[in-house]
Design a protein around this motif. Sequence first.
Motif, mmCIF file in Angstrom:
data_model
loop_
_atom_site.group_PDB
_atom_site.id
_atom_site.type_symbol
_atom_site.label_atom_id
_atom_site.label_comp_id
_atom_site.label_asym_id
_atom_site.label_seq_id
_atom_site.Cartn_x
_atom_site.Cartn_y
_atom_site.Cartn_z
ATOM 1 N N ILE A 108 33.268 4.735 -47.664
ATOM 2 C CA ILE A 108 33.290 3.985 -46.402
ATOM 3 C C ILE A 108 33.205 4.931 -45.202
ATOM 4 O O ILE A 108 34.086 5.762 -45.003
ATOM 5 C CB ILE A 108 34.569 3.146 -46.295
ATOM 6 N N PRO A 109 32.164 4.846 -44.399
ATOM 7 C CA PRO A 109 31.990 5.775 -43.276
ATOM 8 C C PRO A 109 32.893 5.447 -42.093
ATOM 9 O O PRO A 109 33.252 4.284 -41.863
ATOM 10 C CB PRO A 109 30.512 5.600 -42.913
ATOM 11 N N ILE A 110 33.240 6.462 -41.327
ATOM 12 C CA ILE A 110 34.146 6.285 -40.194
ATOM 13 C C ILE A 110 33.539 5.377 -39.136
ATOM 14 O O ILE A 110 34.261 4.641 -38.449
ATOM 15 C CB ILE A 110 34.543 7.661 -39.594
ATOM 16 N N SER A 111 32.223 5.374 -38.981
ATOM 17 C CA SER A 111 31.589 4.502 -37.979
ATOM 18 C C SER A 111 31.855 3.034 -38.282
ATOM 19 O O SER A 111 32.163 2.240 -37.379
ATOM 20 C CB SER A 111 30.084 4.771 -37.922
ATOM 21 N N LEU A 112 31.758 2.654 -39.549
ATOM 22 C CA LEU A 112 32.047 1.283 -39.961
ATOM 23 C C LEU A 112 33.522 0.966 -39.757
ATOM 24 O O LEU A 112 33.889 -0.114 -39.279
ATOM 25 C CB LEU A 112 31.662 1.098 -41.428
ATOM 26 N N ILE A 113 34.393 1.905 -40.103
ATOM 27 C CA ILE A 113 35.826 1.709 -39.974
ATOM 28 C C ILE A 113 36.216 1.495 -38.512
ATOM 29 O O ILE A 113 37.005 0.597 -38.187
ATOM 30 C CB ILE A 113 36.592 2.912 -40.562
ATOM 31 N N ARG A 114 35.658 2.296 -37.618
ATOM 32 C CA ARG A 114 35.967 2.160 -36.191
ATOM 33 C C ARG A 114 35.574 0.782 -35.670
ATOM 34 O O ARG A 114 36.326 0.127 -34.945
ATOM 35 C CB ARG A 114 35.249 3.243 -35.391
ATOM 36 N N ASP A 115 34.376 0.336 -36.030
ATOM 37 C CA ASP A 115 33.901 -0.969 -35.560
ATOM 38 C C ASP A 115 34.787 -2.095 -36.092
ATOM 39 O O ASP A 115 35.146 -3.022 -35.355
ATOM 40 C CB ASP A 115 32.454 -1.201 -35.995
ATOM 41 N N ALA A 116 35.137 -2.021 -37.380
ATOM 42 C CA ALA A 116 35.977 -3.058 -37.983
ATOM 43 C C ALA A 116 37.382 -3.028 -37.389
ATOM 44 O O ALA A 116 37.993 -4.075 -37.147
ATOM 45 C CB ALA A 116 36.028 -2.868 -39.494
ATOM 46 N N VAL A 134 31.096 -5.149 -54.072
ATOM 47 C CA VAL A 134 32.335 -5.030 -53.295
ATOM 48 C C VAL A 134 32.926 -3.647 -53.544
ATOM 49 O O VAL A 134 33.139 -3.248 -54.682
ATOM 50 C CB VAL A 134 33.344 -6.133 -53.681
ATOM 51 N N VAL A 135 33.187 -2.934 -52.467
ATOM 52 C CA VAL A 135 33.650 -1.550 -52.551
ATOM 53 C C VAL A 135 35.165 -1.455 -52.416
ATOM 54 O O VAL A 135 35.823 -0.666 -53.091
ATOM 55 C CB VAL A 135 32.965 -0.696 -51.460
ATOM 56 N N GLY A 136 35.727 -2.250 -51.522
ATOM 57 C CA GLY A 136 37.174 -2.188 -51.291
ATOM 58 C C GLY A 136 37.558 -3.101 -50.152
ATOM 59 O O GLY A 136 36.825 -4.045 -49.815
ATOM 60 N N TYR A 137 38.696 -2.826 -49.534
ATOM 61 C CA TYR A 137 39.224 -3.693 -48.498
ATOM 62 C C TYR A 137 39.655 -2.879 -47.280
ATOM 63 O O TYR A 137 39.942 -1.688 -47.381
ATOM 64 C CB TYR A 137 40.403 -4.488 -49.039
ATOM 65 N N LEU A 138 39.685 -3.533 -46.139
ATOM 66 C CA LEU A 138 40.123 -2.903 -44.902
ATOM 67 C C LEU A 138 41.108 -3.827 -44.210
ATOM 68 O O LEU A 138 40.839 -5.028 -44.068
ATOM 69 C CB LEU A 138 38.902 -2.635 -44.008
ATOM 70 N N THR A 190 33.071 -8.337 -44.252
ATOM 71 C CA THR A 190 33.213 -9.781 -44.064
ATOM 72 C C THR A 190 34.025 -10.071 -42.803
ATOM 73 O O THR A 190 34.659 -9.184 -42.229
ATOM 74 C CB THR A 190 33.923 -10.429 -45.260
ATOM 75 N N GLN A 191 34.034 -11.325 -42.392
ATOM 76 C CA GLN A 191 34.895 -11.743 -41.296
ATOM 77 C C GLN A 191 36.363 -11.589 -41.728
ATOM 78 O O GLN A 191 36.702 -11.814 -42.894
ATOM 79 C CB GLN A 191 34.626 -13.197 -40.932
ATOM 80 N N PRO A 192 37.244 -11.183 -40.823
ATOM 81 C CA PRO A 192 38.653 -10.971 -41.190
ATOM 82 C C PRO A 192 39.353 -12.255 -41.626
ATOM 83 O O PRO A 192 39.033 -13.346 -41.171
ATOM 84 C CB PRO A 192 39.279 -10.436 -39.894
ATOM 85 N N VAL A 193 40.296 -12.086 -42.540
ATOM 86 C CA VAL A 193 41.165 -13.165 -43.006
ATOM 87 C C VAL A 193 42.559 -12.902 -42.461
ATOM 88 O O VAL A 193 43.022 -11.757 -42.456
ATOM 89 C CB VAL A 193 41.193 -13.205 -44.550
ATOM 90 N N LYS A 194 43.235 -13.926 -41.998
ATOM 91 C CA LYS A 194 44.581 -13.773 -41.445
ATOM 92 C C LYS A 194 45.623 -13.785 -42.551
ATOM 93 O O LYS A 194 45.583 -14.626 -43.450
ATOM 94 C CB LYS A 194 44.874 -14.890 -40.447
ATOM 95 N N GLY A 195 46.541 -12.845 -42.505
ATOM 96 C CA GLY A 195 47.624 -12.782 -43.479
ATOM 97 C C GLY A 195 48.967 -13.067 -42.831
ATOM 98 O O GLY A 195 49.050 -13.797 -41.842
ATOM 99 N N SER A 196 50.017 -12.466 -43.365
ATOM 100 C CA SER A 196 51.362 -12.632 -42.821
ATOM 101 C C SER A 196 51.762 -11.357 -42.079
ATOM 102 O O SER A 196 50.930 -10.511 -41.763
ATOM 103 C CB SER A 196 52.352 -12.919 -43.956
ATOM 104 N N HIS A 197 53.060 -11.201 -41.828
ATOM 105 C CA HIS A 197 53.527 -10.017 -41.112
ATOM 106 C C HIS A 197 53.496 -8.761 -41.973
ATOM 107 O O HIS A 197 53.497 -7.652 -41.441
ATOM 108 C CB HIS A 197 54.949 -10.242 -40.584
ATOM 109 N N ASP A 198 53.455 -8.926 -43.299
ATOM 110 C CA ASP A 198 53.504 -7.733 -44.160
ATOM 111 C C ASP A 198 52.527 -7.753 -45.324
ATOM 112 O O ASP A 198 52.629 -6.935 -46.233
ATOM 113 C CB ASP A 198 54.921 -7.523 -44.692
#
Length: 207
Positions: free
Chosen positions: A8-16, A90-94, A62-70
Amino acid sequence: MPTGESSIPISLIRDAAEALLKRPGARICPEGNQRPIEGLSTEYCATVYVAGTREALSWRVTQPVKGSHDSCSPLLDVEDDDYPSSHVWVVGYLHNHPCATAPSSRDLAAWPTDSFNPYVAMAEVRLIPGNPAPAFHGHTSIEMASVVVAERQDGARIYLRYFPTGEIQQWSESRATWIRVGRCSPRDRSRLGNKPVCDEPLRVFAE
């Protein structure tokens, strides 16, 4: 996709991260105990994948999914607008941690594969997603990896990338590269707590 980019490249991580951390509750963390507040602090997660062909492969989120506080449960299956499922890996999760904490046991155990059980042992080598053939860009194999993003009280952002091997890396802005900060594995399910078991204390640094 840049030639030779295997994770996973840092450019993608920054945007996400920019998108995740703007969402309600993503950065709410009390200064006192530095623990997420139930009902206020919120984790959001997205699934990271590559799509295309061996000659033309691109990183996507993908579009973000909302979770809980933890915690947050990302999408396990992805539907891409441009490519059929046979050309999607699918490579992983962010996801974000409101209180800028390192990956938890739950994080280190969540991978888009059933080829190994992280609660028994972490993978010996970095894994390559298969669908059913492994994901390649040219002669470069794409590695499974996930990311935790966070923003500290002083506004500095932290990017932690981790692998099925348990290796955890932090992005260094000053050095413009990933720095290994430790190796951890999920805590046994029978034990209380969500803090992972690490070979040594994680050396997360500030810049």
